[in-house]
Design a protein around this motif. Structure first.
Motif, mmCIF file in Angstrom:
data_model
loop_
_atom_site.group_PDB
_atom_site.id
_atom_site.type_symbol
_atom_site.label_atom_id
_atom_site.label_comp_id
_atom_site.label_asym_id
_atom_site.label_seq_id
_atom_site.Cartn_x
_atom_site.Cartn_y
_atom_site.Cartn_z
ATOM 1 N N HIS A 1 22.966 24.190 3.800
ATOM 2 C CA HIS A 1 23.701 23.354 2.852
ATOM 3 C C HIS A 1 25.187 23.308 3.161
ATOM 4 O O HIS A 1 25.965 22.830 2.342
ATOM 5 C CB HIS A 1 23.489 23.864 1.426
ATOM 6 N N ILE A 2 25.574 23.806 4.328
ATOM 7 C CA ILE A 2 26.987 23.822 4.727
ATOM 8 C C ILE A 2 27.219 22.786 5.825
ATOM 9 O O ILE A 2 26.506 22.765 6.824
ATOM 10 C CB ILE A 2 27.410 25.209 5.225
ATOM 11 N N ILE A 3 28.214 21.934 5.623
ATOM 12 C CA ILE A 3 28.647 20.955 6.629
ATOM 13 C C ILE A 3 30.080 21.299 7.002
ATOM 14 O O ILE A 3 30.984 21.186 6.167
ATOM 15 C CB ILE A 3 28.557 19.517 6.094
ATOM 16 N N LEU A 4 30.278 21.738 8.210
ATOM 17 C CA LEU A 4 31.599 22.148 8.674
ATOM 18 C C LEU A 4 32.342 20.944 9.244
ATOM 19 O O LEU A 4 31.877 20.310 10.194
ATOM 20 C CB LEU A 4 31.468 23.240 9.736
ATOM 21 N N GLU B 1 21.611 26.754 11.380
ATOM 22 C CA GLU B 1 21.262 25.721 10.403
ATOM 23 C C GLU B 1 22.470 24.947 9.916
ATOM 24 O O GLU B 1 22.331 23.939 9.231
ATOM 25 C CB GLU B 1 20.541 26.355 9.209
ATOM 26 N N ILE B 2 23.666 25.403 10.251
ATOM 27 C CA ILE B 2 24.882 24.708 9.824
ATOM 28 C C ILE B 2 25.031 23.394 10.590
ATOM 29 O O ILE B 2 24.686 23.297 11.769
ATOM 30 C CB ILE B 2 26.119 25.606 10.058
ATOM 31 N N THR B 3 25.580 22.383 9.910
ATOM 32 C CA THR B 3 25.951 21.135 10.578
ATOM 33 C C THR B 3 27.434 21.190 10.920
ATOM 34 O O THR B 3 28.271 21.408 10.029
ATOM 35 C CB THR B 3 25.662 19.917 9.682
ATOM 36 N N LEU B 4 27.761 21.018 12.189
ATOM 37 C CA LEU B 4 29.150 21.069 12.650
ATOM 38 C C LEU B 4 29.564 19.669 13.093
ATOM 39 O O LEU B 4 28.981 19.107 14.009
ATOM 40 C CB LEU B 4 29.310 22.065 13.799
ATOM 41 N N LEU B 5 30.581 19.133 12.431
ATOM 42 C CA LEU B 5 31.076 17.797 12.741
ATOM 43 C C LEU B 5 32.506 17.884 13.246
ATOM 44 O O LEU B 5 33.367 18.479 12.591
ATOM 45 C CB LEU B 5 31.017 16.914 11.489
ATOM 46 N N ARG C 1 24.996 23.979 -4.657
ATOM 47 C CA ARG C 1 25.731 22.804 -4.184
ATOM 48 C C ARG C 1 25.615 22.620 -2.663
ATOM 49 O O ARG C 1 25.294 23.558 -1.944
ATOM 50 C CB ARG C 1 27.211 22.902 -4.565
ATOM 51 N N LYS C 2 25.930 21.409 -2.226
ATOM 52 C CA LYS C 2 26.166 21.134 -0.816
ATOM 53 C C LYS C 2 27.659 21.300 -0.575
ATOM 54 O O LYS C 2 28.475 20.777 -1.342
ATOM 55 C CB LYS C 2 25.752 19.712 -0.452
ATOM 56 N N VAL C 3 28.028 22.013 0.473
ATOM 57 C CA VAL C 3 29.434 22.374 0.694
ATOM 58 C C VAL C 3 29.968 21.714 1.956
ATOM 59 O O VAL C 3 29.345 21.812 3.030
ATOM 60 C CB VAL C 3 29.593 23.905 0.794
ATOM 61 N N LEU C 4 31.115 21.056 1.811
ATOM 62 C CA LEU C 4 31.880 20.550 2.949
ATOM 63 C C LEU C 4 32.959 21.587 3.258
ATOM 64 O O LEU C 4 33.964 21.681 2.551
ATOM 65 C CB LEU C 4 32.511 19.191 2.621
ATOM 66 N N LEU C 5 32.732 22.377 4.289
ATOM 67 C CA LEU C 5 33.654 23.439 4.678
ATOM 68 C C LEU C 5 34.695 22.855 5.623
ATOM 69 O O LEU C 5 34.346 22.315 6.678
ATOM 70 C CB LEU C 5 32.895 24.579 5.345
ATOM 71 N N MET C 6 35.972 22.970 5.264
ATOM 72 C CA MET C 6 37.040 22.284 5.993
ATOM 73 C C MET C 6 37.920 23.275 6.758
ATOM 74 O O MET C 6 38.499 24.183 6.173
ATOM 75 C CB MET C 6 37.896 21.472 5.011
ATOM 76 N N TYR C 7 37.986 23.067 8.065
ATOM 77 C CA TYR C 7 38.846 23.875 8.928
ATOM 78 C C TYR C 7 39.145 23.037 10.167
ATOM 79 O O TYR C 7 38.238 22.783 10.969
ATOM 80 C CB TYR C 7 38.155 25.186 9.304
ATOM 81 N N PRO C 8 40.385 22.574 10.354
ATOM 82 C CA PRO C 8 40.664 21.555 11.375
ATOM 83 C C PRO C 8 40.537 22.014 12.817
ATOM 84 O O PRO C 8 40.157 21.224 13.684
ATOM 85 C CB PRO C 8 42.100 21.119 11.059
#
Length: 331
Positions: A285-288, A307-311, A254-261
């Motif tokens: 495959h991780i989007i933070l 390789e992580i995407t940090l938004l 899966r593609k994962v949306l990792l949530m941490y405010p």
């Protein structure tokens, strides 16, 4: 409102600006679009904007259709906001400087439109590449950030503004997911070429503050599956330790949306990503998704996992670490 003669004429900018001045009486209203259209024959619009800016500073010019009572010529008041025009696309780029002062200064420049595409703060200031993405800063986002940081904000207002900011981050996070082209038939029988998101996405929240972002994700993706990770950091050493982890069984595909405010040191997120990797998930495959991040935290995460995407919405040396306690009412 007075009007400018529509007859075609040639005049120098000084005279033309002089003819525009009666639009800018102190305490009066001005239709900027109308003024710009009618004076286009005489001089460049940019010159008119300069005149409008000067006179708005001088006479506290109110916005169009805004009424003010008891305002006399030359009288100063603080009830109006100055008109601010967008900067030219040819504005200079932000100087590279990793200091805290530079980060704060660049955030201000992003708001004023002096940074291309509303940002680019991460790659320019921290040299972390395109994996660090910031939401384009505008007055709405800045107001939400201000209310969340304000210690006098009530919990009701805090939760309301936090949920709004979370929704903006989640929507932008969904833009990072893969999609495929598709064609649909409209009610009128026409064919419309659009896109649809690929299946196989899920969310993972880092408890407990990350749970505040779950509802925002469900509001956008009603049937999305969400996993959880519980990590506690030692108060003295700041070392993170995993206490609980529960994911969908096929999370490795899966593609994962990792949530941490709130990203402060980045240690908690680094440990969470390590757990996901141990379950077979690739870092690319991780989007933070984060609301606030410190430069140090962002740098630590992306140097460990490039390789992580940090938004996030903001890079600031001081993070609102009270977020989780105030959101859940356990202050």
């Amino acid at each position: 409102m007075d009007t400018i003669s529509q007859q075609s004429r040639t005049c120098d900018p000084t005279k033309c600006c002089g003819n525009c001045r009666h639009f800018l009486k102190p305490g009066g209203c001005v239709d900027v679009t109308n003024v710009a259209t009618r004076t286009a024959r005489c001089h460049q619009i940019s010159e008119l904007y300069s005149v409008l800016t000067i006179y708005s500073e001088y006479s506290n010019m109110p916005c169009h259709n805004q009424s003010l009572n008891n305002v006399t010529t030359g009288q100063e008041h603080n009830l109006t906001k100055h008109v601010r025009f967008a900067a030219s696309s040819n504005s200079s780029s932000v100087p590279v400087a990793p200091s805290s002062e530079a980060v704060v200064d660049v955030n201000k420049q992003r708001l004023n439109g002096n940074c291309p595409n509303g940002g680019g703060l991460g790659p320019d200031v921290l040299n972390l590449g395109p994996q660090l993405k910031l939401l384009p800063l505008n007055s709405q986002i800045l107001e939400l950030q201000t209310i969340i940081r304000d210690k006098t904000t009530s919990r009701g207002d805090f939760v309301f503004c936090a949920d709004r900011l979370i929704r903006l981050v989640v929507e932008e996070g969904l833009n990072q997911l893969p999609y495929s082209e598709c064609t649909v038939t409209t009610p009128t029988g026409h064919m419309y070429e659009g896109v649809k998101f690929e299946r196989g996405n899920c969310g993972v929240s880092i408890m407990r503050s990350g749970e505040a972002m779950e509802q925002g994700l469900r509001d956008c993706c009603r049937s999305i599956r969400i996993g959880k990770i519980l990590i506690q950091s030692d108060e003295e050493t700041q070392e993170a330790k995993v206490y609980y982890a529960k994911f969908p069984p096929d999370i490795n595909r899966r593609k994962v949306l990792l949530m941490y405010p709130i990203l402060s040191t980045g240690n908690t997120v680094i440990e969470a990503v390590q757990v996901l990797i141990e379950h077979g998930l690739q870092p690319k495959h991780i989007i933070l998704l984060s609301l606030f991040s410190t430069p140090h935290g962002a740098k630590a995460i992306l140097q460990e996992f490039p390789e992580i995407t940090l938004l996030t919405t903001e890079l600031h040396p001081v993070a609102p670490t009270h977020f989780g306690q105030k959101y859940f009412g356990t202050e």
